[in-house]
Design a protein around this motif. Structure first.
Motif, PDB file in Angstrom:
ATOM      1  N   UNK A 122       7.897 -29.362 -36.156  1.00 53.85           N
ATOM      2  CA  UNK A 122       7.735 -27.996 -36.633  1.00 53.85           C
ATOM      3  C   UNK A 122       7.439 -26.987 -35.554  1.00 53.85           C
ATOM      4  N   UNK A 123       7.493 -27.375 -34.292  1.00 54.16           N
ATOM      5  CA  UNK A 123       7.213 -26.471 -33.182  1.00 54.16           C
ATOM      6  C   UNK A 123       8.448 -25.607 -32.893  1.00 54.16           C
ATOM      7  N   UNK A 124       8.223 -24.322 -32.698  1.00 55.47           N
ATOM      8  CA  UNK A 124       9.319 -23.385 -32.414  1.00 55.47           C
ATOM      9  C   UNK A 124       9.879 -23.679 -31.018  1.00 55.47           C
ATOM     10  N   UNK A 125      11.162 -23.958 -30.949  1.00 53.16           N
ATOM     11  CA  UNK A 125      11.823 -24.224 -29.678  1.00 53.16           C
ATOM     12  C   UNK A 125      12.508 -22.975 -29.142  1.00 53.16           C
ATOM     13  N   UNK A 126      13.179 -22.265 -30.029  1.00 53.77           N
ATOM     14  CA  UNK A 126      13.913 -21.086 -29.598  1.00 53.77           C
ATOM     15  C   UNK A 126      14.126 -20.154 -30.784  1.00 53.77           C
TER      16      UNK A 126
END
Length: 212
Positions: free
Chosen positions: A208-212
């Protein structure tokens, strides 16, 4: 001189000869895959211990459901001369051939080509079949005579991908598609909005971590 009572007996040696046959086989010959995913299959010759000097491979597939991304000739060194494999996603054809193959077969099963397909559209069944009834057609031959007994096909079931079924967002519903899925390094994202508006696209990790 008169010969009487002579019986001529002719002895014929009859040998039962079974038909010489070799077969084309897909391995695996049935695949179930999600829309947007890629999969591999091999085309083999099951030699039946029959020598062959030529194979000519011609396959047809439905481009509405499948696209070819790569065709790799296997064991090129086993052939004295081979025609590089070619494919067309416009006509739905795959072609490859080799001549003067060694008569000494290492095993009863010989892998010819490895094919990578991409599943495009969901369907209960689409098939990849040998072209048999028109020229050029799939053949296995020895000494100028066909030894082809069976030309088995490939059956593919394509399941709709949840990421391609459409995602609603308020009044601006849109259809989102990602291809291929799963993907590595590069993916193609497309969407169609029913109404004009603004949209943001976020790429998240599995955690769930924002990559882009």
């Amino acid at each position: 001189m008169t010969l009487s009572g002579v019986i001529l007996i002719l002895l014929f040696s009859v040998t039962s000869i079974s038909a010489q046959e070799a077969s084309f086989k897909f391995f695996p010959n049935a695949v179930e895959v999600y829309e947007g995913e890629s999969f591999e299959t091999q085309v083999l010759i099951e030699t039946g211990n029959v020598p062959f000097t030529v194979f000519d491979l011609h396959l047809a597939f439905d481009t509405e459901f499948l696209q070819v991304t790569e065709v790799e000739v296997i064991q090129e060194g086993a052939f004295n001369y081979h025609i590089p494999a070619e494919f067309s996603n416009n006509t739905g054809r795959i072609d490859a051939a080799a001549f003067k193959t060694s008569e000494e077969m290492a095993s009863e099963s010989l892998a010819l080509v490895n094919i990578t397909f991409a599943a495009v559209t969901p369907t209960e069944l689409t098939e990849v079949n040998h072209v048999i009834n028109e020229f050029p057609r799939s053949i296995i031959a020895y000494g100028g005579e066909s030894v082809l007994g069976e030309a088995g096909g490939l059956s593919v079931t394509i399941i709709g991908n949840a990421l391609s079924d459409g995602i609603g967002s308020g009044d601006n519903d849109f259809d989102l598609k990602i291809w291929p899925n799963p993907s590595k390094d590069i993916a193609q994202v497309s969407f169609e909005m029913l109404e004009e508006g603004q949209i943001s696209l976020e790429i998240l990790s599995l955690e769930g971590k924002l990559i882009n």
